[in-house]
Design a protein around this motif. Structure first.
Motif, PDB file in Angstrom:
ATOM      1  N   ASP A  25      46.043  41.888  36.951  1.00 57.53           N
ATOM      2  CA  ASP A  25      45.696  40.991  35.358  1.00 57.53           C
ATOM      3  C   ASP A  25      45.627  39.318  35.601  1.00 57.53           C
ATOM      4  OD1 ASP A  25      47.171  42.947  32.946  1.00 57.53           O
ATOM      5  OD2 ASP A  25      46.588  43.894  35.308  1.00 57.53           O
ATOM      6  N   ARG A  26      46.351  39.028  36.149  1.00 55.27           N
ATOM      7  CA  ARG A  26      46.128  37.294  36.067  1.00 55.27           C
ATOM      8  C   ARG A  26      45.239  36.907  36.604  1.00 55.27           C
ATOM      9  NH1 ARG A  26      51.311  38.134  38.488  1.00 55.27           N
ATOM     10  NH2 ARG A  26      51.188  37.170  41.199  1.00 55.27           N
ATOM     11  N   GLU A  27      44.460  37.360  37.777  1.00 53.78           N
ATOM     12  CA  GLU A  27      43.433  36.949  37.920  1.00 53.78           C
ATOM     13  C   GLU A  27      42.409  37.132  37.365  1.00 53.78           C
ATOM     14  OE1 GLU A  27      43.829  37.361  43.200  1.00 53.78           O
ATOM     15  OE2 GLU A  27      42.672  38.611  41.901  1.00 53.78           O
ATOM     16  N   ALA A  28      41.873  38.417  36.501  1.00 57.86           N
ATOM     17  CA  ALA A  28      41.417  38.853  35.576  1.00 57.86           C
ATOM     18  C   ALA A  28      41.272  38.305  34.484  1.00 57.86           C
ATOM     19  CB  ALA A  28      41.561  40.376  35.230  1.00 57.86           C
ATOM     20  N   LEU A  29      42.096  37.427  34.208  1.00 56.12           N
ATOM     21  CA  LEU A  29      42.678  36.876  32.425  1.00 56.12           C
ATOM     22  C   LEU A  29      42.093  35.502  32.905  1.00 56.12           C
ATOM     23  CD1 LEU A  29      44.130  36.723  29.898  1.00 56.12           C
ATOM     24  CD2 LEU A  29      46.115  35.354  31.188  1.00 56.12           C
ATOM     25  N   ALA A  30      42.140  35.195  34.721  1.00 62.98           N
ATOM     26  CA  ALA A  30      42.180  33.701  34.989  1.00 62.98           C
ATOM     27  C   ALA A  30      40.080  33.646  34.361  1.00 62.98           C
ATOM     28  CB  ALA A  30      42.242  33.220  36.174  1.00 62.98           C
ATOM     29  N   ALA A  31      39.430  34.727  35.132  1.00 60.97           N
ATOM     30  CA  ALA A  31      38.207  34.859  35.196  1.00 60.97           C
ATOM     31  C   ALA A  31      37.532  35.121  33.782  1.00 60.97           C
ATOM     32  CB  ALA A  31      38.085  36.411  35.227  1.00 60.97           C
ATOM     33  N   LEU A  32      38.440  35.768  32.925  1.00 54.66           N
ATOM     34  CA  LEU A  32      37.616  36.259  31.189  1.00 54.66           C
ATOM     35  C   LEU A  32      38.675  34.322  30.747  1.00 54.66           C
ATOM     36  CD1 LEU A  32      39.433  38.825  29.996  1.00 54.66           C
ATOM     37  CD2 LEU A  32      37.640  38.440  30.231  1.00 54.66           C
TER      38      LEU A  32
END
Length: 258
Positions: free
Chosen positions: A188-195
């Motif tokens: 989730d943290r990586e996905a948020l950073a990508a977004l």
């Protein structure tokens, strides 16, 4: 009147929850709010505690014939145009009608003096009803889960927007909203950073606090009614403030804490 459509062709991304709770919060702050359920699954309708809906109460005649909007149902301080399963029949009917995709936009123009904001819950598809809802909007609100599912949906969203802008060159996304975020999970943290690197403008993430969202839906009540002052209610107040600011709505939200 500002018209905002909660849009994503993926299901389970919090479109219905946000339509309900942002709408209720804006109504509690004194705005005149209309919410429209375009999903034949009728989650928004159910989650506001409304049942026994007939097809005549839905947008069916508006979508297929360009008829005026039906009289709304008053619930939790909102005016609701509900949905029910037979609204799905409009998908086939609209395909043979020239200009059908703009029927809802035209019907909403006839009620602009009655409301400050209209919020549309779009179905989880890229079908005719989704196009109807998107083209009715002044701007789109796009919930995106901080999961692989959310990342995978972005390509389809981009293609849909390019298509819709052929009919509505002025259509824009007011705000992308990261949803279902579990900060304890690396994914989730990586996905948020990508977004955060890909999307503008992007709201602060909505934490995944499933129990209250699910229980309020079962109770047919907005979070502000079911669990006022709870952490989820604070999440709702925060995202409502961000959406209101992005959409140019002037509103003071009561009960919000830092």
């Amino acid at each position: 009147m500002r018209t905002l459509t909660f849009f994503n062709h993926a299901g389970g991304v919090m479109k219905s929850s946000l339509t309900r709770d942002v709408g209720h919060t804006l109504a509690q702050a004194g705005l005149r709010v209309l919410v429209l359920d375009l999903d034949p699954q009728a989650n928004l309708t159910d989650w506001l505690g409304v049942s026994d809906v007939s097809r005549e109460q839905t947008v069916y005649e508006t979508a297929t014939r360009g008829a005026p909007l039906p009289g709304p149902t008053r619930v939790h301080g909102l005016d609701l145009i509900p949905s029910e399963v037979s609204l799905a029949l409009a998908e086939g009917q609209m395909m043979g009608v020239v200009g059908a995709h703009l029927h809802l936009r035209q019907a909403l123009q006839a009620v602009t003096g009655r409301y400050d904001v209209a919020l549309i819950d779009s179905p989880p598809s890229l079908g005719q009803l989704a196009i109807l809802g998107a083209l009715a909007a002044d701007q789109l609100i796009v919930p995106v889960p901080t999961r692989q599912k959310g990342m995978n949906a972005l390509a389809g969203l981009s293609e849909a927007m390019a298509t819709y802008r052929k009919l509505r060159p002025d259509l824009t996304v007011a705000l992308y909203v990261p949803t279902l975020h579990d900060a304890r999970r690396l994914h989730d943290r990586e996905a948020l950073a990508a977004l955060q690197g890909m999307l503008r403008p992007l709201a602060s993430p909505i934490p995944d606090r499933g129990a209250v969202w699910n229980d309020s839906a079962s109770a047919g009540q907005p979070v502000g009614v079911y669990a006022p002052g709870s952490p989820v209610h604070q999440d709702v107040l925060r995202v409502t403030a961000e959406i209101a600011r992005a959409a140019g709505l002037s509103v003071e939200l009561p009960g919000r804490t830092a």
